[in-house]
Structures are given as C-alpha cells and as structure tokens.
Motif scaffolding. Structure first.
Motif, PDB file in Angstrom:
ATOM      1  N   GLU A 101       5.026  31.435  60.684  1.00 30.24           N
ATOM      2  CA  GLU A 101       4.211  30.785  62.011  1.00 30.24           C
ATOM      3  C   GLU A 101       3.620  29.890  61.585  1.00 30.24           C
ATOM      4  O   GLU A 101       3.658  29.281  60.474  1.00 30.24           O
ATOM      5  CB  GLU A 101       2.797  32.339  61.546  1.00 30.24           C
ATOM      6  CG  GLU A 101       2.288  32.744  60.299  1.00 30.24           C
ATOM      7  CD  GLU A 101       3.117  34.224  60.026  1.00 30.24           C
ATOM      8  OE1 GLU A 101       4.266  34.218  60.349  1.00 30.24           O
ATOM      9  OE2 GLU A 101       2.661  34.854  59.074  1.00 30.24           O
ATOM     10  N   GLN A 102       2.640  29.072  62.194  1.00 34.90           N
ATOM     11  CA  GLN A 102       2.060  28.029  62.076  1.00 34.90           C
ATOM     12  C   GLN A 102       0.326  28.016  62.063  1.00 34.90           C
ATOM     13  O   GLN A 102       0.413  29.155  62.759  1.00 34.90           O
ATOM     14  CB  GLN A 102       2.817  26.856  63.300  1.00 34.90           C
ATOM     15  CG  GLN A 102       2.099  25.372  63.267  1.00 34.90           C
ATOM     16  CD  GLN A 102       2.644  24.298  63.666  1.00 34.90           C
ATOM     17  OE1 GLN A 102       3.747  24.649  64.639  1.00 34.90           O
ATOM     18  NE2 GLN A 102       1.977  23.444  63.922  1.00 34.90           N
ATOM     19  N   PHE A 103       0.245  27.522  61.259  1.00 38.06           N
ATOM     20  CA  PHE A 103      -1.182  27.828  60.831  1.00 38.06           C
ATOM     21  C   PHE A 103      -2.050  26.763  61.410  1.00 38.06           C
ATOM     22  O   PHE A 103      -1.296  25.194  61.218  1.00 38.06           O
ATOM     23  CB  PHE A 103      -2.142  27.970  59.900  1.00 38.06           C
ATOM     24  CG  PHE A 103      -1.479  28.970  59.012  1.00 38.06           C
ATOM     25  CD1 PHE A 103      -0.419  29.902  59.393  1.00 38.06           C
ATOM     26  CD2 PHE A 103      -2.221  30.589  59.975  1.00 38.06           C
ATOM     27  CE1 PHE A 103       0.216  31.076  58.530  1.00 38.06           C
ATOM     28  CE2 PHE A 103      -1.669  31.993  59.745  1.00 38.06           C
ATOM     29  CZ  PHE A 103      -0.269  32.006  59.124  1.00 38.06           C
ATOM     30  N   PHE A 104      -3.798  26.485  61.916  1.00 41.31           N
ATOM     31  CA  PHE A 104      -4.639  25.833  61.901  1.00 41.31           C
ATOM     32  C   PHE A 104      -5.855  25.353  61.465  1.00 41.31           C
ATOM     33  O   PHE A 104      -6.295  25.935  60.796  1.00 41.31           O
ATOM     34  CB  PHE A 104      -4.825  25.041  63.806  1.00 41.31           C
ATOM     35  CG  PHE A 104      -4.016  24.982  64.833  1.00 41.31           C
ATOM     36  CD1 PHE A 104      -3.123  25.984  64.964  1.00 41.31           C
ATOM     37  CD2 PHE A 104      -3.967  23.440  65.459  1.00 41.31           C
ATOM     38  CE1 PHE A 104      -1.803  25.727  66.334  1.00 41.31           C
ATOM     39  CE2 PHE A 104      -2.453  23.013  66.065  1.00 41.31           C
ATOM     40  CZ  PHE A 104      -1.735  24.142  66.485  1.00 41.31           C
TER      41      PHE A 104
ATOM     42  N   TYR B  34      -1.295  32.246  70.316  1.00 40.43           N
ATOM     43  CA  TYR B  34      -2.250  31.841  70.141  1.00 40.43           C
ATOM     44  C   TYR B  34      -3.986  32.124  70.470  1.00 40.43           C
ATOM     45  O   TYR B  34      -3.240  31.598  71.740  1.00 40.43           O
ATOM     46  CB  TYR B  34      -2.567  30.592  69.137  1.00 40.43           C
ATOM     47  CG  TYR B  34      -1.666  29.705  68.059  1.00 40.43           C
ATOM     48  CD1 TYR B  34      -0.532  29.450  68.488  1.00 40.43           C
ATOM     49  CD2 TYR B  34      -1.618  29.113  67.397  1.00 40.43           C
ATOM     50  CE1 TYR B  34       0.120  28.943  67.681  1.00 40.43           C
ATOM     51  CE2 TYR B  34      -1.053  28.739  66.306  1.00 40.43           C
ATOM     52  CZ  TYR B  34       0.508  28.366  66.840  1.00 40.43           C
ATOM     53  OH  TYR B  34       1.599  28.361  65.320  1.00 40.43           O
ATOM     54  N   PRO B  42      -7.282  27.420  66.924  1.00 38.26           N
ATOM     55  CA  PRO B  42      -6.435  28.225  67.838  1.00 38.26           C
ATOM     56  C   PRO B  42      -6.233  28.684  66.117  1.00 38.26           C
ATOM     57  O   PRO B  42      -5.642  28.962  64.943  1.00 38.26           O
ATOM     58  CB  PRO B  42      -5.066  27.782  67.896  1.00 38.26           C
ATOM     59  CG  PRO B  42      -5.854  26.054  68.194  1.00 38.26           C
ATOM     60  CD  PRO B  42      -6.872  25.968  67.138  1.00 38.26           C
ATOM     61  N   PHE B  44      -3.262  31.986  65.015  1.00 39.08           N
ATOM     62  CA  PHE B  44      -2.515  32.505  65.251  1.00 39.08           C
ATOM     63  C   PHE B  44      -1.833  34.092  65.732  1.00 39.08           C
ATOM     64  O   PHE B  44      -3.133  34.734  64.869  1.00 39.08           O
ATOM     65  CB  PHE B  44      -1.815  32.999  63.641  1.00 39.08           C
ATOM     66  CG  PHE B  44      -0.226  32.823  63.944  1.00 39.08           C
ATOM     67  CD1 PHE B  44       0.635  34.453  63.426  1.00 39.08           C
ATOM     68  CD2 PHE B  44       0.402  32.511  64.620  1.00 39.08           C
ATOM     69  CE1 PHE B  44       1.274  34.847  63.373  1.00 39.08           C
ATOM     70  CE2 PHE B  44       2.205  33.288  64.722  1.00 39.08           C
ATOM     71  CZ  PHE B  44       2.260  34.466  64.120  1.00 39.08           C
ATOM     72  N   PHE B  87      -2.842  30.190  73.869  1.00 33.78           N
ATOM     73  CA  PHE B  87      -2.000  29.106  74.367  1.00 33.78           C
ATOM     74  C   PHE B  87      -0.385  29.668  73.744  1.00 33.78           C
ATOM     75  O   PHE B  87      -0.483  31.095  72.690  1.00 33.78           O
ATOM     76  CB  PHE B  87      -2.017  28.192  73.598  1.00 33.78           C
ATOM     77  CG  PHE B  87      -3.347  27.126  73.839  1.00 33.78           C
ATOM     78  CD1 PHE B  87      -4.619  27.276  73.006  1.00 33.78           C
ATOM     79  CD2 PHE B  87      -3.488  26.214  75.018  1.00 33.78           C
ATOM     80  CE1 PHE B  87      -5.927  26.596  73.582  1.00 33.78           C
ATOM     81  CE2 PHE B  87      -4.617  25.304  75.258  1.00 33.78           C
ATOM     82  CZ  PHE B  87      -5.776  25.735  74.722  1.00 33.78           C
TER      83      PHE B  87
END
Lengths: 113, 112
Positions: A101-104, B34, B42, B44, B87
């Motif tokens: 997963e990609q986190f922000f 997201y 955002p 996950f 998204f």
C-alpha cells in the motif's frame, strides 16, 4: 503502515519566492512521491523521488521549478521555486513499499499571493 | 492514462449500499483505493494486485477484473463515517516504476 509527516503544514508566500517542503517517513520505504492536489480535484503526480539520484518528473513538471532531494530512505524535500499564484495548491508527500500500500502525508497547503 | 471513475457522486442513507467503479484503458497491474475527507489526506483502503491478492479494510470489499481492466469498490451497510471522496489509483506500468495514476474521484455522501 508508514506514518508520514510534512513540514510546514501550510504557508502563505509572496510571488517570486521559493518554499521547501520536508517529508519524513517513520520507516525506510522503497518509493517516495510528490503529488499536487487542487481543491476538489484529483491527485496529480509531480515526480518520483529517487534516493541518491535525480528525481523522475512527470510530463508538465520540470526540475528547475520543482527541485527534489532524497538523501536517504526516509526523507525527501520538494522545493517550489519562483512561485506564482498558479502554484497555490496542496502538496502531498507519499511513500510506498514495493507491491504494498501507498500512504500519504497530511499535505502542505500553499497559498501564493 | 487517468482511470475513469463512476459515478461522479452518490448520496446514500445510512445502512444503504454503494458501488464505485474504476476502469482503465491500459492493462492494470494493481488498483489502490483511497478515501479522502475534506481538508485531510487520502487514507488507504485497499490494494488489489494482479493475480488476486488483496490487502485492506475489513469492512470494505473490492473486485479486480484484469481482463476488463476494471475494479469496483463495494460499500455495504454504509455508515456516516463513510462520507468522503473515493479515489482509485492504478498502476499500469507492470511494476517497472510503481507510480499510481488517480481517477477524478467519487463523492460519497451518507445521510442519517
């Protein structure tokens, strides 16, 4: 999951100046990215921050305007140079491990006057 | 190539279900979902990988049709906290550069 912090959280800048945004991840990550998001809009990728080498920029974004550094696996900076009101936006740092997963980060809200 | 999301917006009453779709014109290697609330980053929800592996939220499900280059996010028995913009982010690179391209988003509003 990775926890990402950004500094500053918001800033108001004058036209023609530059701002450097810092991004810190709490663990080593493979990939780091910088996105821009206008209010009510989607996320637009600016560049991939590569550790120890030049960033990879997306179409429409250039290194002179958005220089990026990534000295190690947990830290990156994005500079918005010679700012104009069109640069007003939210800038988001993002991090990802391969195939995961990609986190922000929480984002930096920039207003240019 | 930006994925296409549908619908653009949906309004639900608490407890109702919703489906959000994401389609790509190029081969999909993974799809990431997201949720973003106003003024926040955002968050996950799920990742769906080519080959069927999924990771993510235990109360939200999703599907990934590799042949049709589509993914759908299923929100069942919606709660007020589900409100936000959803998204999808797609990886069309086959893993070579791992970057995600995001759709324009679907605004979900859940009312009491």
């Amino acid at each position: 999951s990775a926890v990402i912090s950004q500094k500053p959280s918001r800033d108001i800048c004058q036209r023609g100046t530059s701002l450097t945004i810092q991004c810190q991840v709490d663990s080593q990550v493979t990939m780091m990215f910088w996105y821009r998001q206008q209010p009510g809009q989607s996320l637009t990728l600016i560049a991939t921050a590569n550790q120890g080498s030049e960033a990879t920029y997306e179409s429409g974004f250039v290194i002179d305007k958005f220089p990026i550094s990534r000295p190690n696996l947990t830290f990156s900076t994005l500079t918005v140079s010679n700012m104009s009101p069109e640069d007003s936006s939210i800038y988001l740092c993002s991090a990802r491990q391969l195939y995961n997963e990609q986190f922000f980060g929480p984002g930096t809200r920039l207003t240019v006057l | 190539q930006q994925p296409v999301q549908s619908p653009q917006a949906v309004i639900l009453r608490e407890g109702e279900d919703a489906v959000i779709n994401c389609s790509s014109s190029k081969a999909l290697y993974s799809v990431h979902w997201y949720r973003q609330k106003h003024g926040e980053a955002p968050v996950f929800l799920m990742i769906l990988l080519k080959g069927g592996e999924q990771k993510g939220h235990d109360k939200i499900s999703a599907s990934f049709n590799e042949k049709k280059q589509q993914s759908s996010l299923y929100l069942t028995a919606s709660q007020l906290s589900y409100s936000g913009t959803y998204f999808c982010g797609t990886d069309n690179s086959g893993g070579s550069n791992y970057k995600l391209t995001f759709g324009k988003g679907t605004l979900l509003t859940v009312n009491p």
